[in-house]
Scaffold this motif. Structure first.
Motif, PDB file in Angstrom:
ATOM      1  N   ARG A 543       0.838  -1.194   0.000  1.00  0.00           N
ATOM      2  CA  ARG A 543       0.000   0.000   0.000  1.00  0.00           C
ATOM      3  C   ARG A 543       0.874   1.246   0.000  1.00  0.00           C
ATOM      4  N   VAL A 544       0.494   2.247  -0.806  1.00  0.00           N
ATOM      5  CA  VAL A 544       1.241   3.496  -0.854  1.00  0.00           C
ATOM      6  C   VAL A 544       0.992   4.286   0.417  1.00  0.00           C
ATOM      7  N   LEU A 545       2.088   4.685   1.060  1.00  0.00           N
ATOM      8  CA  LEU A 545       1.991   5.553   2.239  1.00  0.00           C
ATOM      9  C   LEU A 545       2.083   7.019   1.851  1.00  0.00           C
ATOM     10  N   VAL A 546       3.132   7.369   1.128  1.00  0.00           N
ATOM     11  CA  VAL A 546       3.377   8.738   0.683  1.00  0.00           C
ATOM     12  C   VAL A 546       4.093   8.661  -0.660  1.00  0.00           C
ATOM     13  N   ALA A 547       3.810   9.603  -1.539  1.00  0.00           N
ATOM     14  CA  ALA A 547       4.522   9.673  -2.821  1.00  0.00           C
ATOM     15  C   ALA A 547       4.741  11.134  -3.185  1.00  0.00           C
ATOM     16  N   SER A 548       5.889  11.421  -3.791  1.00  0.00           N
ATOM     17  CA  SER A 548       6.183  12.797  -4.186  1.00  0.00           C
ATOM     18  C   SER A 548       5.480  13.177  -5.484  1.00  0.00           C
ATOM     19  N   ALA A 549       4.988  12.176  -6.213  1.00  0.00           N
ATOM     20  CA  ALA A 549       4.228  12.391  -7.439  1.00  0.00           C
ATOM     21  C   ALA A 549       3.262  11.220  -7.581  1.00  0.00           C
ATOM     22  N   GLU A 550       2.306  11.339  -8.456  1.00  0.00           N
ATOM     23  CA  GLU A 550       1.268  10.318  -8.560  1.00  0.00           C
ATOM     24  C   GLU A 550       1.834   9.019  -9.126  1.00  0.00           C
ATOM     25  N   VAL A 551       1.540   7.931  -8.427  1.00  0.00           N
ATOM     26  CA  VAL A 551       1.973   6.603  -8.833  1.00  0.00           C
ATOM     27  C   VAL A 551       0.791   5.875  -9.474  1.00  0.00           C
ATOM     28  N   THR A 552       1.016   5.283 -10.646  1.00  0.00           N
ATOM     29  CA  THR A 552      -0.033   4.541 -11.337  1.00  0.00           C
ATOM     30  C   THR A 552       0.155   3.057 -11.082  1.00  0.00           C
ATOM     31  N   ILE A 553      -0.875   2.418 -10.545  1.00  0.00           N
ATOM     32  CA  ILE A 553      -0.795   0.997 -10.185  1.00  0.00           C
ATOM     33  C   ILE A 553      -1.692   0.197 -11.106  1.00  0.00           C
ATOM     34  N   GLY A 554      -1.099  -0.856 -11.657  1.00  0.00           N
ATOM     35  CA  GLY A 554      -1.865  -1.766 -12.507  1.00  0.00           C
ATOM     36  C   GLY A 554      -1.490  -3.194 -12.194  1.00  0.00           C
ATOM     37  N   GLY A 555      -2.342  -3.884 -11.463  1.00  0.00           N
ATOM     38  CA  GLY A 555      -2.043  -5.257 -11.059  1.00  0.00           C
ATOM     39  C   GLY A 555      -0.860  -5.316 -10.131  1.00  0.00           C
ATOM     40  N   ALA A 556       0.173  -6.090 -10.511  1.00  0.00           N
ATOM     41  CA  ALA A 556       1.347  -6.269  -9.650  1.00  0.00           C
ATOM     42  C   ALA A 556       2.450  -5.267  -9.963  1.00  0.00           C
ATOM     43  N   GLU A 557       2.186  -4.334 -10.899  1.00  0.00           N
ATOM     44  CA  GLU A 557       3.212  -3.376 -11.282  1.00  0.00           C
ATOM     45  C   GLU A 557       2.749  -1.947 -11.015  1.00  0.00           C
ATOM     46  N   ALA A 558       3.738  -1.098 -10.798  1.00  0.00           N
ATOM     47  CA  ALA A 558       3.467   0.319 -10.577  1.00  0.00           C
ATOM     48  C   ALA A 558       4.354   1.138 -11.503  1.00  0.00           C
ATOM     49  N   GLU A 559       3.804   2.239 -12.002  1.00  0.00           N
ATOM     50  CA  GLU A 559       4.598   3.159 -12.807  1.00  0.00           C
ATOM     51  C   GLU A 559       4.944   4.372 -11.953  1.00  0.00           C
ATOM     52  N   LEU A 560       6.240   4.556 -11.747  1.00  0.00           N
ATOM     53  CA  LEU A 560       6.728   5.671 -10.944  1.00  0.00           C
ATOM     54  C   LEU A 560       7.238   6.752 -11.881  1.00  0.00           C
ATOM     55  N   PRO A 561       6.698   7.970 -11.792  1.00  0.00           N
ATOM     56  CA  PRO A 561       7.111   9.032 -12.722  1.00  0.00           C
ATOM     57  C   PRO A 561       8.590   9.376 -12.591  1.00  0.00           C
ATOM     58  N   ALA A 562       9.074  10.146 -13.532  1.00  0.00           N
ATOM     59  CA  ALA A 562      10.458  10.628 -13.491  1.00  0.00           C
ATOM     60  C   ALA A 562      10.687  11.427 -12.220  1.00  0.00           C
ATOM     61  N   ASP A 563      11.876  11.275 -11.647  1.00  0.00           N
ATOM     62  CA  ASP A 563      12.294  12.064 -10.492  1.00  0.00           C
ATOM     63  C   ASP A 563      11.214  12.047  -9.407  1.00  0.00           C
ATOM     64  N   ALA A 564      10.898  10.875  -8.946  1.00  0.00           N
ATOM     65  CA  ALA A 564       9.847  10.722  -7.936  1.00  0.00           C
ATOM     66  C   ALA A 564      10.241   9.635  -6.947  1.00  0.00           C
ATOM     67  N   THR A 565       9.692   9.743  -5.745  1.00  0.00           N
ATOM     68  CA  THR A 565       9.925   8.754  -4.688  1.00  0.00           C
ATOM     69  C   THR A 565       8.587   8.343  -4.096  1.00  0.00           C
ATOM     70  N   VAL A 566       8.469   7.058  -3.779  1.00  0.00           N
ATOM     71  CA  VAL A 566       7.243   6.546  -3.166  1.00  0.00           C
ATOM     72  C   VAL A 566       7.598   5.694  -1.956  1.00  0.00           C
ATOM     73  N   TRP A 567       6.795   5.807  -0.918  1.00  0.00           N
ATOM     74  CA  TRP A 567       6.900   4.957   0.265  1.00  0.00           C
ATOM     75  C   TRP A 567       5.762   3.930   0.230  1.00  0.00           C
ATOM     76  N   TRP A 568       6.122   2.674   0.448  1.00  0.00           N
ATOM     77  CA  TRP A 568       5.149   1.583   0.514  1.00  0.00           C
ATOM     78  C   TRP A 568       5.167   0.949   1.905  1.00  0.00           C
ATOM     79  N   THR A 569       4.077   0.319   2.265  1.00  0.00           N
ATOM     80  CA  THR A 569       4.071  -0.562   3.430  1.00  0.00           C
ATOM     81  C   THR A 569       3.573  -1.921   2.991  1.00  0.00           C
ATOM     82  N   THR A 570       4.276  -2.961   3.389  1.00  0.00           N
ATOM     83  CA  THR A 570       3.901  -4.317   2.999  1.00  0.00           C
ATOM     84  C   THR A 570       2.997  -4.971   4.034  1.00  0.00           C
ATOM     85  N   GLY A 571       2.805  -4.279   5.164  1.00  0.00           N
ATOM     86  CA  GLY A 571       1.990  -4.859   6.237  1.00  0.00           C
ATOM     87  C   GLY A 571       0.500  -4.612   6.034  1.00  0.00           C
TER      88      GLY A 571
END
Length: 571
Positions: A543-571
């Motif tokens: 699950r996305v906790l915080v992202a510096s830009a919008e993350v696109t999720i499709g199934g088991a993959e995510a598209e992370l934009p250029a120059d961006a950071t995302v925090w996930w939690t697996t719990g």
């Protein structure tokens, strides 16, 4: 006069300070540059009452401590880093009662206060130095500084070839013919730490502020107090490395560590000291929690930096190697690994910082091509710089250890690179060599409101001119706006505080990632940072906790934009 939050806080808030004895291991510390933060009395200069009025903002931001740049009595030849009286507040900032009120109010809101200490040099208006000049050669007071006869037939040449960090010789000749050492401006003569009176004086200064209730000290030029025996000439060195990135006879000498071991014993005495909660406390007391030292130590390597934070010395040291790293995955991973590796054996937390009052703000550094250093004179690509700055901040806050935030970076402020020469006040600017002298750009007063006098900084303008449009970056404009840089910081800091796998620690588990991407795990937390100029595809880590830009999720993959950071939690 501003309204201040002076109401007594509940016991639970007061207890927060003492509850976390090693709070500094994962603290987020916010640097306030007082003259540019908030002006309470309308004279165009920020002050302590201005800082006090904004404590609720800092509390709500989610930080743990406030580091105050110097507010001591000073002629201001170097923005207060030339101290004339270490036990007095300069009138431009207020008085000792204002300092006391600020410390008490901060504690009532579960914020700690760290003050700057400047032990390498004093002002030339310090009573010791003025008397040393007046008494002439042979005066015992001259032994508390570095006075020397000159070289040459008539002593007309400096005692050695050392250069000032601000450019030009590190020596100034006085009318009686002797020379004195100043590694910075001529108005900042260096103390001679081989003289016992200097050590006695600073141990007394430490106790003065500890008794007032401060929670720690940031030590300016912590690497510079001890000079090599005999003050030998420099060899063949690149003068751009004078800040300590090369071996120098006036920096990072082993003798500094004996000083800090003495200081540590004083701080440890105060670790469990109790202080009154306030004038209406009716005899109730509270534990103050651990006090800390933070070193500004420019050293040739992170290994040398680690010497300052051995268990019986200082608690933290700024990680300047990280600050100077480009927005590049391989470079960042290398400095992260190296930092964690050298801090682990000494048991000290790593520190991470992207901006401060001496370097170009990272929203502007990252807007320009790599390799231009930490003082940049070009605005660059503003949109690119902000995008990278937001991503870099999330990466920094995800790393194990303590993080430092410089005032205004939570607004995404750029450097003001087009200040006219006639308004600049950085002493290095007028020396013509040494540092670039463009530090004023990161010191422009920050905007609080969209409109009004100095965008809410104060009612009397600002000591450095603010650019047009500054109000559109203000707290008022960004507060409560989803996706704003201010709300990104607030969300990230709250998440960092609440997530069990963030904060203190000594290692990360690196994950496989595309070229130009950093990915690491800390327990159930995963951070992924894309330093490339293109979108990348990564696994979905939960699950996305915080992202510096919008993350696109499709199934088991995510598209992370250029120059961006995302925090996930697996719990």
């Amino acid at each position: 006069m501003s309204q201040h939050s002076a109401d007594p806080a509940p016991d639970t808030a007061l207890a927060t300070i003492a509850a976390h004895r090693d709070w500094w291991r994962d603290a987020v510390i916010y640097q306030v540059y007082p003259r540019s933060f908030a002006d309470d009395n309308g004279d165009g200069m920020g002050d302590l009452e201005g800082v006090r009025s904004r404590l609720p903002y800092l509390r709500d931001l989610g930080i743990d401590a406030v580091w105050l740049s110097p507010f001591y009595a000073s002629p201001q030849a170097d923005a207060g880093y030339d101290v004339a009286d270490y036990r007095a507040v300069d009138p431009m900032f207020g008085n000792l009662m204002d300092a006391d009120a600020l410390i008490r109010d901060a504690h009532a809101q579960s914020l700690r206060i760290i003050v700057d200490l400047v032990p390498n040099h004093s002002s030339d208006q310090h009573e010791w130095f003025k008397r040393a000049l007046a008494e002439g050669p042979g005066s015992p007071l001259r032994e508390r500084y570095h006075f020397r006869p000159g070289k040459g037939e008539n002593g007309e040449l400096p005692p050695n070839n050392w250069e000032s960090i601000f450019g030009g010789p590190a020596w100034t000749r006085v009318p009686d013919g002797e020379w004195y050492l100043h590694l910075f401006a001529p108005e900042q003569p260096d103390f001679n730490w081989n003289h016992p009176a200097v050590g006695d004086e600073f141990r007394s200064i430490l106790r003065f502020w500890l008794d007032m209730g401060v929670d720690g000290f940031r030590i300016d030029v912590a690497h510079g107090l001890v000079k090599a025996e005999g003050l030998p000439d420099l060899g063949s060195h690149d003068q751009l490395k004078l800040l300590g990135n090369d071996v120098m006879p006036f920096f990072d000498q082993d003798g500094v560590h004996a000083i800090y071991r003495q200081w540590r014993t004083i701080l440890d005495e105060y670790a469990h000291q109790k202080e009154p909660e306030g004038p209406s406390s009716e005899g109730r007391w509270r534990e103050t929690g651990g006090r800390i030292f933070v070193a500004e130590a420019w050293t040739p390597t992170v290994e040398r930096t680690a010497n300052y934070v051995r268990p019986d010395e200082l608690h933290q040291a700024f990680n300047f190697q990280y600050l100077g790293t480009h927005w590049d995955a391989s470079e960042l991973r290398a400095v992260i690994d190296r930092t964690l590796d050298v801090m682990r054996p000494v048991g000290a937390p790593a520190t991470w910082v992207l901006s401060n009052h001496d370097v170009t703000r990272h929203a502007t550094r990252f807007a320009n091509e790599a390799g231009l250093g930490t003082q940049i004179r070009e605005a660059g690509d503003r949109e690119l710089g902000l995008r990278r700055a937001r991503a870099a901040t999330l990466l920094m806050l995800a790393l194990p250890g303590s993080a430092y935030v410089y005032q205004g970076e939570e607004l995404g402020l750029p450097d003001v690179v087009d200040l006219p020469d006639e308004v600049r006040q950085d002493p290095a600017f007028f020396r013509g060599a040494g540092q670039d002298g463009f530090r004023d750009g990161c010191r422009v007063p920050i905007p609080w409101t969209r409109e009004g006098s100095s965008y809410g900084f104060g009612s009397g303008g600002s000591w450095l001119p603010q650019p047009g449009g500054w109000g559109e970056l203000s707290v008022e404009v960004q507060q409560g706006v989803a996706g704003s840089t201010l709300e990104l910081y607030r969300t990230a800091l709250t998440t960092r505080r609440d997530h069990p796998d963030l904060g203190a620690g000594e290692s990360v588990e690196w994950l496989t990632a595309p070229e130009g991407v950093l990915a690491f795990r800390r327990g159930e937390f995963v951070c992924v940072a894309n330093t490339t100029g293109e979108a990348v595809t990564t696994p979905v880590y939960g699950r996305v906790l915080v992202a510096s830009a919008e993350v696109t999720i499709g199934g088991a993959e995510a598209e992370l934009p250029a120059d961006a950071t995302v925090w996930w939690t697996t719990g």
